[in-house]
Design an enzyme around this catalytic site. Structure first.
Site, PDB file in Angstrom:
ATOM      1  N   HIS A  16      40.328  40.068  48.358  1.00 56.31           N
ATOM      2  CA  HIS A  16      40.550  39.343  49.609  1.00 56.31           C
ATOM      3  C   HIS A  16      41.994  39.495  50.060  1.00 56.31           C
ATOM      4  CE1 HIS A  16      41.777  35.157  47.707  1.00 56.31           C
ATOM      5  NE2 HIS A  16      42.497  36.143  47.226  1.00 56.31           N
ATOM      6  N   CYS A  35      49.685  36.607  48.559  1.00 54.98           N
ATOM      7  CA  CYS A  35      48.239  36.545  48.868  1.00 54.98           C
ATOM      8  C   CYS A  35      47.939  37.162  50.225  1.00 54.98           C
ATOM      9  CB  CYS A  35      47.751  35.100  48.846  1.00 54.98           C
ATOM     10  SG  CYS A  35      47.871  34.356  47.224  1.00 54.98           S
ATOM     11  N   HIS A  41      44.051  42.193  47.465  1.00 58.52           N
ATOM     12  CA  HIS A  41      44.222  42.062  46.019  1.00 58.52           C
ATOM     13  C   HIS A  41      42.937  41.430  45.493  1.00 58.52           C
ATOM     14  CE1 HIS A  41      45.360  38.057  47.465  1.00 58.52           C
ATOM     15  NE2 HIS A  41      44.921  37.622  46.296  1.00 58.52           N
ATOM     16  N   HIS A  43      40.546  39.269  42.325  1.00 64.01           N
ATOM     17  CA  HIS A  43      40.502  38.241  41.282  1.00 64.01           C
ATOM     18  C   HIS A  43      39.233  38.408  40.465  1.00 64.01           C
ATOM     19  CE1 HIS A  43      43.815  35.869  42.923  1.00 64.01           C
ATOM     20  NE2 HIS A  43      43.285  36.049  44.115  1.00 64.01           N
ATOM     21  N   ASP A  81      29.959  40.065  44.545  1.00 66.24           N
ATOM     22  CA  ASP A  81      30.535  40.779  43.402  1.00 66.24           C
ATOM     23  C   ASP A  81      30.924  42.213  43.793  1.00 66.24           C
ATOM     24  OD1 ASP A  81      31.328  41.152  40.750  1.00 66.24           O
ATOM     25  OD2 ASP A  81      29.361  41.930  40.172  1.00 66.24           O
ATOM     26  N   HIS A  82      32.152  42.577  43.421  1.00 64.74           N
ATOM     27  CA  HIS A  82      32.700  43.900  43.755  1.00 64.74           C
ATOM     28  C   HIS A  82      32.826  44.124  45.256  1.00 64.74           C
ATOM     29  CE1 HIS A  82      32.018  44.522  39.512  1.00 64.74           C
ATOM     30  NE2 HIS A  82      32.599  45.715  39.559  1.00 64.74           N
ATOM     31  N   GLU A 126      39.804  30.786  40.291  1.00 63.67           N
ATOM     32  CA  GLU A 126      40.331  32.029  40.854  1.00 63.67           C
ATOM     33  C   GLU A 126      41.209  32.735  39.830  1.00 63.67           C
ATOM     34  OE1 GLU A 126      41.694  32.712  45.228  1.00 63.67           O
ATOM     35  OE2 GLU A 126      43.511  32.356  44.058  1.00 63.67           O
TER      36      GLU A 126
END
Ligand code: NI
Length: 137
Positions: A16, A35, A41, A43, A81-82, A126
């Site tokens: 995100h 951020c 980047h 998580h 996811d991913h 996170e």
């Protein structure tokens, strides 16, 4: 009949960028720091999904945790996811993808999906040190 809370832990990773498109670059930098990195980047998230209810006399379960896992996988984890929360996730469109906003979006999807179980709490980690909780109010 005792009411018991059961929890399934799920893991996913996603990218995100946390920024407000209405802010100037300087405001975004001052508000969100790294951020706000324009090239994203990621998580490794952990999501705890808790459902509360009476124990079914026939099974001894509140609900089958394998079924809860399948529901959470199908409805949210498999969708994010991913992926990139800003670009790829329809239910986050127009929303700043902070953990706060992600957990509320997850709740709106999961609350009807776990019925007749009662979704009682979501916890979204996170990082090892930062997590948010939501109970629907
Ligand atoms: Ni982040």
């Amino acid at each position: 009949m005792p009411s018991v809370t059961v929890t399934r832990r799920m893991r996913f990773n996603a990218a995100h960028r946390v920024f407000n498109p209405a802010f100037s670059d300087a405001e975004n930098d001052a508000t969100f720091g790294k951020c706000n990195n324009p090239n994203w980047h990621g998580h490794n998230y952990t999501l705890d999904v808790s459902v509360e209810g009476p124990i079914d006399k026939r099974t001894g379960y509140v609900l089958d945790l394998a079924k809860l896992r399948d529901t959470v996988e199908r409805e949210v984890v498999g969708v994010v996811d991913h992926r990139n929360f800003n670009l790829d996730v329809a239910f986050m469109k127009g929303v700043i993808p902070t953990s706060e906003n992600i957990i509320v979006a997850f709740w709106k999807i999961l609350q009807p999906a776990v019925s007749p179980g009662r979704l009682s709490k979501l916890v979204l980690w996170e990082t090892e040190n930062n997590y948010v909780e939501y109970s629907g109010h």
